[in-house]
Design a protein around this motif. Structure first.
Motif, PDB file in Angstrom:
ATOM      1  N   GLY A   1      36.396  -7.083  -0.866  1.00 47.20           N
ATOM      2  CA  GLY A   1      36.766  -5.870  -0.145  1.00 47.20           C
ATOM      3  C   GLY A   1      36.457  -4.610  -0.930  1.00 47.20           C
ATOM      4  N   ASP A   2      35.232  -4.533  -1.475  1.00 48.23           N
ATOM      5  CA  ASP A   2      34.876  -3.328  -2.225  1.00 48.23           C
ATOM      6  C   ASP A   2      33.834  -2.518  -1.457  1.00 48.23           C
ATOM      7  OD1 ASP A   2      32.729  -4.976  -2.459  1.00 48.23           O
ATOM      8  OD2 ASP A   2      32.903  -5.312  -4.615  1.00 48.23           O
ATOM      9  N   GLU A   3      33.371  -1.441  -2.071  1.00 53.00           N
ATOM     10  CA  GLU A   3      32.463  -0.546  -1.366  1.00 53.00           C
ATOM     11  C   GLU A   3      31.197  -1.257  -0.897  1.00 53.00           C
ATOM     12  OE1 GLU A   3      31.588   3.043  -3.482  1.00 53.00           O
ATOM     13  OE2 GLU A   3      30.013   3.629  -2.071  1.00 53.00           O
ATOM     14  N   THR A   4      30.659  -2.161  -1.747  1.00 51.55           N
ATOM     15  CA  THR A   4      29.392  -2.816  -1.412  1.00 51.55           C
ATOM     16  C   THR A   4      29.588  -4.174  -0.758  1.00 51.55           C
ATOM     17  OG1 THR A   4      29.351  -3.669  -3.648  1.00 51.55           O
ATOM     18  CG2 THR A   4      28.058  -1.668  -3.224  1.00 51.55           C
ATOM     19  N   ASN A   5      30.789  -4.540  -0.429  1.00 46.78           N
ATOM     20  CA  ASN A   5      31.079  -5.845   0.182  1.00 46.78           C
ATOM     21  C   ASN A   5      30.414  -6.963  -0.626  1.00 46.78           C
ATOM     22  OD1 ASN A   5      32.077  -4.340   2.567  1.00 46.78           O
ATOM     23  ND2 ASN A   5      29.898  -3.914   2.832  1.00 46.78           N
ATOM     24  N   THR A   6      30.639  -6.966  -1.935  1.00 48.02           N
ATOM     25  CA  THR A   6      29.972  -7.889  -2.846  1.00 48.02           C
ATOM     26  C   THR A   6      30.138  -9.341  -2.416  1.00 48.02           C
ATOM     27  OG1 THR A   6      30.616  -6.365  -4.558  1.00 48.02           O
ATOM     28  CG2 THR A   6      29.791  -8.515  -5.293  1.00 48.02           C
TER      29      THR A   6
ATOM     30  N   HIS B   1      42.322 -26.709  17.351  1.00 46.73           N
ATOM     31  CA  HIS B   1      42.697 -25.318  17.629  1.00 46.73           C
ATOM     32  C   HIS B   1      42.818 -24.560  16.324  1.00 46.73           C
ATOM     33  CE1 HIS B   1      43.832 -27.352  21.325  1.00 46.73           C
ATOM     34  NE2 HIS B   1      44.647 -28.100  20.623  1.00 46.73           N
ATOM     35  N   THR B   2      41.695 -24.077  15.805  1.00 52.04           N
ATOM     36  CA  THR B   2      41.741 -23.302  14.568  1.00 52.04           C
ATOM     37  C   THR B   2      41.744 -21.820  14.915  1.00 52.04           C
ATOM     38  OG1 THR B   2      40.381 -25.025  13.615  1.00 52.04           O
ATOM     39  CG2 THR B   2      40.738 -23.083  12.277  1.00 52.04           C
ATOM     40  N   TYR B   3      42.838 -21.160  14.596  1.00 49.72           N
ATOM     41  CA  TYR B   3      42.902 -19.713  14.772  1.00 49.72           C
ATOM     42  C   TYR B   3      42.430 -19.124  13.456  1.00 49.72           C
ATOM     43  CZ  TYR B   3      45.942 -21.142  18.595  1.00 49.72           C
ATOM     44  OH  TYR B   3      46.441 -21.743  19.717  1.00 49.72           O
ATOM     45  N   GLN B   4      41.219 -18.557  13.458  1.00 43.65           N
ATOM     46  CA  GLN B   4      40.695 -18.036  12.200  1.00 43.65           C
ATOM     47  C   GLN B   4      41.479 -16.817  11.753  1.00 43.65           C
ATOM     48  OE1 GLN B   4      36.551 -17.434  13.281  1.00 43.65           O
ATOM     49  NE2 GLN B   4      36.001 -19.002  11.801  1.00 43.65           N
ATOM     50  N   SER B   5      41.664 -16.708  10.430  1.00 43.69           N
ATOM     51  CA  SER B   5      42.342 -15.528   9.906  1.00 43.69           C
ATOM     52  C   SER B   5      41.331 -14.378   9.874  1.00 43.69           C
ATOM     53  CB  SER B   5      42.867 -15.814   8.502  1.00 43.69           C
ATOM     54  OG  SER B   5      41.786 -15.890   7.604  1.00 43.69           O
ATOM     55  N   PRO B   6      41.821 -13.123   9.856  1.00 41.20           N
ATOM     56  CA  PRO B   6      40.881 -11.995   9.802  1.00 41.20           C
ATOM     57  C   PRO B   6      39.903 -12.126   8.638  1.00 41.20           C
ATOM     58  CG  PRO B   6      43.093 -11.197  10.236  1.00 41.20           C
ATOM     59  CD  PRO B   6      43.214 -12.674   9.982  1.00 41.20           C
ATOM     60  N   ASN B   7      40.409 -12.516   7.467  1.00 41.05           N
ATOM     61  CA  ASN B   7      39.545 -12.620   6.298  1.00 41.05           C
ATOM     62  C   ASN B   7      38.445 -13.664   6.503  1.00 41.05           C
ATOM     63  OD1 ASN B   7      38.924 -11.898   3.538  1.00 41.05           O
ATOM     64  ND2 ASN B   7      39.671 -13.931   2.986  1.00 41.05           N
ATOM     65  N   ASP B   8      38.825 -14.868   6.944  1.00 45.99           N
ATOM     66  CA  ASP B   8      37.827 -15.926   7.150  1.00 45.99           C
ATOM     67  C   ASP B   8      36.816 -15.536   8.213  1.00 45.99           C
ATOM     68  OD1 ASP B   8      39.189 -17.387   5.325  1.00 45.99           O
ATOM     69  OD2 ASP B   8      40.019 -18.861   6.733  1.00 45.99           O
TER      70      ASP B   8
ATOM     71  N   ALA C   1      36.877  -3.834   8.721  1.00 45.81           N
ATOM     72  CA  ALA C   1      36.939  -4.810   9.812  1.00 45.81           C
ATOM     73  C   ALA C   1      38.228  -5.626   9.718  1.00 45.81           C
ATOM     74  CB  ALA C   1      35.718  -5.724   9.771  1.00 45.81           C
ATOM     75  N   VAL C   2      38.553  -6.077   8.503  1.00 43.71           N
ATOM     76  CA  VAL C   2      39.782  -6.865   8.345  1.00 43.71           C
ATOM     77  C   VAL C   2      40.998  -6.013   8.721  1.00 43.71           C
ATOM     78  CG1 VAL C   2      41.272  -8.016   6.654  1.00 43.71           C
ATOM     79  CG2 VAL C   2      38.824  -8.466   6.650  1.00 43.71           C
ATOM     80  N   TYR C   3      40.940  -4.735   8.321  1.00 42.75           N
ATOM     81  CA  TYR C   3      42.056  -3.841   8.650  1.00 42.75           C
ATOM     82  C   TYR C   3      42.322  -3.818  10.156  1.00 42.75           C
ATOM     83  CZ  TYR C   3      44.672   0.443   9.495  1.00 42.75           C
ATOM     84  OH  TYR C   3      45.599   1.340   9.942  1.00 42.75           O
TER      85      TYR C   3
ATOM     86  N   SER D   1      41.009  -0.190  20.605  1.00 39.39           N
ATOM     87  CA  SER D   1      41.378   0.366  19.302  1.00 39.39           C
ATOM     88  C   SER D   1      40.370  -0.014  18.232  1.00 39.39           C
ATOM     89  CB  SER D   1      42.749  -0.141  18.862  1.00 39.39           C
ATOM     90  OG  SER D   1      43.680   0.111  19.852  1.00 39.39           O
ATOM     91  N   ILE D   2      39.878  -1.261  18.283  1.00 39.87           N
ATOM     92  CA  ILE D   2      38.897  -1.702  17.293  1.00 39.87           C
ATOM     93  C   ILE D   2      37.665  -0.811  17.377  1.00 39.87           C
ATOM     94  CG2 ILE D   2      37.279  -3.571  16.735  1.00 39.87           C
ATOM     95  CD1 ILE D   2      39.575  -5.526  17.554  1.00 39.87           C
ATOM     96  N   ALA D   3      37.201  -0.576  18.607  1.00 44.09           N
ATOM     97  CA  ALA D   3      36.004   0.252  18.792  1.00 44.09           C
ATOM     98  C   ALA D   3      36.253   1.679  18.303  1.00 44.09           C
ATOM     99  CB  ALA D   3      35.593   0.242  20.260  1.00 44.09           C
ATOM    100  N   THR D   4      37.402   2.256  18.708  1.00 47.69           N
ATOM    101  CA  THR D   4      37.671   3.640  18.320  1.00 47.69           C
ATOM    102  C   THR D   4      37.765   3.763  16.807  1.00 47.69           C
ATOM    103  OG1 THR D   4      39.146   3.524  20.205  1.00 47.69           O
ATOM    104  CG2 THR D   4      39.063   5.616  19.038  1.00 47.69           C
ATOM    105  N   HIS D   5      38.518   2.833  16.188  1.00 45.37           N
ATOM    106  CA  HIS D   5      38.718   2.941  14.746  1.00 45.37           C
ATOM    107  C   HIS D   5      37.395   2.819  13.991  1.00 45.37           C
ATOM    108  CE1 HIS D   5      40.899   2.702  10.948  1.00 45.37           C
ATOM    109  NE2 HIS D   5      40.000   1.784  10.612  1.00 45.37           N
TER     110      HIS D   5
END
Ligand code: HEC
Ligand code: HEC
Ligand code: HEC
Ligand code: HEC
Ligand code: HEC
Ligand code: HEC
Length: 499
Positions: free
Chosen positions: A232-237, A334-341, A363-365, A380-384
Motif C-alpha cells: 500500500g505505498d505510492e508505487t504499489n510495489t 462460497h469465498t467472499y474475497q477480502s478487499p485486500n485479496d 481501492a482497498v479504502y 460512491s466507489i466511482a465518485t471517490h
C-alpha cells in the motif's frame, strides 16, 4: 304419473351442472393446458429461469388441484340440494349395456390414466426441479444471492448445491425438505437472519458429500502456489511469495502418510473442543474460531491430548468434534474475497493499472467503507476514485474493476461479506491452522506442543520478493521476509482483510 313408482333408471341429473363445478372444470382445463405448454417450453427451450419451473411444477398443479376441489365441492352441494328438494336421489347404477354409461366409463378411465401420467411426470419433475441449482439459488433471490454469486465464481460452479448440502439418500432428502419448509416460512414472513449464520448446524458430514467426489485416500503430494501482493505505498510495489504446499496424504496404501492431509481421519483421528473465554468463564464457540483443546488418536490407538494453559475445564464428550474437510475447507464454494485479496488479484491481472499512484490503498479504502446498498456503493466507489484521479483516463477501467469486486463479494442486503465468514484454510486473515498450530497447546506433562508450528512444516518458501528475487529458488526453504518491518505476533492480529 305415479310418484311412488319412478321409472327405472331415469336420466341422472348431472351433478356437475352448477356454477362452482363448471368454474372448477374450466380451471382444470386451463391448468392442464398451461402445464403441458409450460412443460414443453421447459423441456424444449432450455430456459434457465427458476420461475418457469415454479409455474410448471407448483402453480399449474396447484390450480389443477384447486379446480378438481371446486368441481367436487360443487357436485357435493348439488347432490345435497337435489337430495333435499326431491327428497330422493336416484341410486348410482352403472349399466355397461347402456351406450351412455360405456362412454362415461371410457372417459373416466382415460381421464384417470391421464391424471396419473401427469402427476407421475409432474412429481418426477417437481423432485428434480427442487433439487436444481436454479431452485436453490434463484428462487429466493435476495436471500441466496451471496451464495449463488460466490458459488458461480468458485471451483465448484458445476457441482449442484444439493450435492454438498444434501447428498445422496432418502433420510437427508426428507430432512432437507423439512428444514426447507421452515426456510420458506422464514422467507415469506421475513424472519431469516442476515447474514445466514455458519457453521451450518447439522451440515451433512463431509464423508457423505465432499468425499463422494474427492476420494479421501488420494495422495495429493506437494502443490506449488504463488501468491501475488502489492503493497500500500505510492508505487504499489509488487511482492510475491512462492510456496510449496505440503498437502501430502493420509492413507499408507496410496502414498506416504504425512503433510497437511494427515488430518483426514483415514489412519488418525483428530478431535477438538471449540470454546472461548467470556468474562472469565469458558463458553462454547459456535464459530469454531477458538480451539483450546485437541485430542489425537493415532492408527495404533495411542491417545494424546493437548490443551492451552488457560483451559482447565473437564471435557464433555458431547462437545467434542472430529476434524473433517470442513474444518479447513469451510469455504470451498462460497469465498467472499477480502478487499485486500481482491484488489491484489485485480492488480496482478492488470484490471487495475498498477502505475496509478496509491491505487492499491485507494481501492482497498473504498471497499472497506460501509454502504447501505449496492447502488449506493457502486456510486460512491466511482465518485471517490474519480475524485482522487482527476483528468486520468486510466481510472475508468479501474473503477469498473473495483465495482465488479464489490458486486461479486459484498451483499449489503444480506449483510454478507468476507468479515462475516471466517475462512479456515490458511492463517493470514483468520486464525485458521493457527487455532491449533500456534505453539501454545501442550501435552498433559507440559513437555511438548502440537508439532508443525514452525514456518517450514506446512509449506516451504521457495522464493519471495519481486523481479529477479523470484528466480532465486531455494528448495530447502527460506525464512519469510515480511515486507517492511520485521513483525511479531499472529498474522491475523494485523491482517484483517483490509490491509
Ligand atoms: C462444494 C460444495 C458446495 C456447493 C456446491 C454449494 N455449497 Fe453452500 N456451503 C458449502 C459449505 C462447506 C458451506 C459452509 C458450511 C459451514 O461453514 O458450516 C456452505 C454454506 C452455505 C450457506 C450458508 C451461508 C454462507 O454463505 O456460508 C448457504 C445459504 C449456502 N451454502 C447455499 C448454497 C447454494 C444456494 C448453493 C448452490 C447455488 C450452494 N450452497 C452450493 C458447500 C457447498
Ligand atoms: C460432485 C462432485 C464434488 C463434490 C460433492 C465436491 N467437490 Fe470439490 N471439486 C470438484 C471438482 C470437479 C473440482 C475441480 C477440480 C479441478 O478444477 O481440478 C473440485 C475442487 C475442489 C478443491 C480444489 C480447488 C479449490 O477450491 O481449492 C477443493 C479444496 C475441494 N474441491 C473441496 C471440496 C469440499 C470441501 C467439498 C465438500 C463440501 C467438495 N469439494 C465437494 C468436485 C466436487
Ligand atoms: C487440516 C486441514 C485440512 C483438512 C482436514 C483437509 N484439507 Fe484438503 N487441503 C488443505 C490445504 C491447506 C490444501 C492446500 C490448498 C490450498 O492452499 O488452498 C488442501 C488441498 C486440497 C485439495 C486440492 C488438491 C489439488 O490438487 O489442488 C482438495 C481437492 C482437498 N484438499 C480436499 C479435501 C477433502 C475432500 C478433505 C476431507 C476428506 C480435506 N481436503 C481435508 C487442508 C486440509
Ligand atoms: C483442530 C486442531 C488442528 C487444526 C485446526 C489444524 N491442525 Fe494440523 N495438526 C493437529 C494435530 C493435533 C497434529 C498432530 C501433531 C502432533 O502429533 O504433535 C497436526 C499435525 C499437522 C501436520 C503434521 C503432520 C505429520 O506429517 O505428522 C501438518 C503439516 C499440519 N498439521 C498442518 C495443518 C494445516 C495446514 C492446517 C490448516 C489448514 C492445520 N494443520 C489445522 C491439529 C490441527
Ligand atoms: C500449520 C501449518 C502452517 C504453518 C505452521 C504456517 N503456515 Fe503459512 N500457510 C499455511 C497454509 C495452509 C497456507 C495457504 C493459505 C491459502 O491457500 O489461502 C499458508 C499461507 C501462507 C502465506 C501466504 C498467505 C496468504 O494467505 O496470502 C504466507 C506468506 C505464509 N503462509 C507464511 C507463513 C509463515 C511466515 C509462517 C511461520 C510464522 C507460516 N506460514 C506457518 C499453513 C501454515
Ligand atoms: C504487527 C502487524 C503485522 C503482523 C503481525 C503481520 N503483518 Fe503482514 N503486514 C503488515 C503491514 C503493516 C503490511 C504492509 C501493508 C502494505 O504496505 O500494504 C504487511 C504486509 C504483508 C504482506 C504483503 C501485502 C499484502 O497485500 O498482503 C504479506 C503477504 C504479509 N504481510 C504476510 C504476513 C504473514 C504471513 C504474517 C504472519 C506470519 C504477517 N504478515 C504478520 C503488518 C503485519
Amino acid at each position: 304419473m305415479n310418484a311412488e313408482h319412478p321409472t327405472p333408471n331415469p336420466p341422472r341429473p348431472s351433478l356437475l351442472r352448477n356454477w362452482l363445478s363448471l368454474t372448477g372444470l374450466v380451471v382444470v382445463t386451463g391448468s392442464l393446458f398451461s402445464f403441458f405448454l409450460l412443460f414443453f417450453l421447459d423441456t424444449l427451450a432450455h430456459f434457465s429461469n427458476p420461475y418457469i419451473g415454479i409455474l410448471t411444477y407448483f402453480i399449474a398443479p396447484g390450480f389443477l388441484f384447486l379446480g378438481l376441489c371446486l368441481a367436487a365441492v360443487g357436485a357435493l352441494r348439488a347432490r345435497k340440494r337435489l337430495g333435499a328438494s326431491a327428497g330422493l336421489l336416484p341410486k348410482l347404477v352403472v349399466d355397461l349395456s347402456r351406450p351412455r354409461d360405456r362412454k362415461i366409463m371410457g372417459f373416466f378411465i382415460a381421464g384417470t390414466l391421464l391424471f396419473l401420467l401427469v402427476s407421475a411426470l409432474g412429481s418426477y419433475h417437481t423432485y428434480h426441479f427442487t433439487e436444481s441449482t436454479q431452485f436453490c439459488g434463484q428462487t429466493c433471490h435476495t436471500v441466496m444471492q451471496p451464495e449463488l454469486i460466490t458459488y458461480q465464481h468458485g471451483s465448484h460452479a458445476r457441482v449442484a448445491c444439493v450435492q454438498c448440502h444434501i447428498g445422496p439418500g432418502a433420510e437427508w432428502f426428507v430432512k432437507a425438505k423439512v428444514s426447507g419448509t421452515y426456510q420458506l416460512y422464514a422467507v415469506a414472513f421475513n424472519k431469516y437472519p442476515r447474514p445466514i449464520p455458519t457453521p451450518i448446524k447439522n451440515l451433512r458430514p463431509a464423508q457423505d458429500t465432499c468425499e463422494q467426489c474427492h476420494w479421501p485416500k488420494k495422495f495429493v503430494g506437494n502443490l506449488d502456489k504463488t501468491y501475488n501482493y502489492f503493497l500500500g505505498d505510492e508505487t504499489n510495489t509488487p511482492f510475491a511469495v512462492r510456496l510449496t504446499m505440503k498437502v501430502g496424504g493420509g492413507d499408507p496404501t496410496h502414498g506416504p502418510v504425512g503433510g497437511i492431509h494427515w488430518h483426514m481421519n483415514v489412519g488418525n483421528k483428530v478431535e477438538y473442543v471449540a470454546a472461548k473465554l467470556d468474562q472469565g468463564t469458558w463458553i462454547a464457540d459456535p464459530a469454531r474460531q477458538s480451539i483450546p483443546w485437541v485430542r489425537v488418536v493415532d492408527a495404533q490407538g495411542v491417545v494424546t491430548e493437548y490443551r492451552t494453559k488457560a483451559f482447565t475445564n473437564a471435557i464433555a464428550e458431547n462437545q467434542v468434534r472430529s476434524v473433517d474437510c470442513m474444518d479447513c475447507h469451510n469455504r470451498p464454494a462460497h469465498t467472499y474475497q477480502s478487499p485486500n485479496d481482491a484488489v491484489n488479484l485485480a492488480l496482478s491481472l492488470g484490471k487495475i493499472d498498477r502505475n496509478l499512484k496509491w491505487i492499491k490503498t485507494n481501492a482497498v479504502y473504498t471497499l472497506t467503507r460501509k454502504y447501505a446498498n449496492e447502488t449506493q456503493a457502486v456510486q460512491s466507489i466511482a465518485t471517490h476514485l474519480a475524485g482522487q484521479y482527476p483528468n486520468e483516463p486510466r481510472i475508468k477501467p479501474a473503477i469498473d474493476a473495483v465495482q465488479e469486486i464489490y458486486r461479486n463479494n459484498f451483499f449489503p442486503e444480506m449483510n454478507a461479506s468476507w468479515d462475516k465468514y471466517p475462512n479456515n484454510i490458511g492463517h493470514k486473515d483468520w486464525p485458521g491452522c493457527f487455532r491449533c498450530h500456534d505453539g501454545k497447546h501442550l501435552t498433559a506433562d507440559g513437555q511438548r506442543t502440537i508439532k508443525a508450528s514452525d514456518c517450514n512444516t506446512c509449506h516451504t518458501i521457495l522464493a519471495q520478493g519481486r523481479g529477479e528475487e523470484l528466480n532465486l529458488l531455494s528448495p530447502a526453504g527460506q525464512k519469510f521476509k515480511h515486507p517492511g518491518d520485521e513483525v511479531d505476533g499472529a498474522c491475523n492480529d494485523c491482517h484483517t482483510g483490509g490491509l
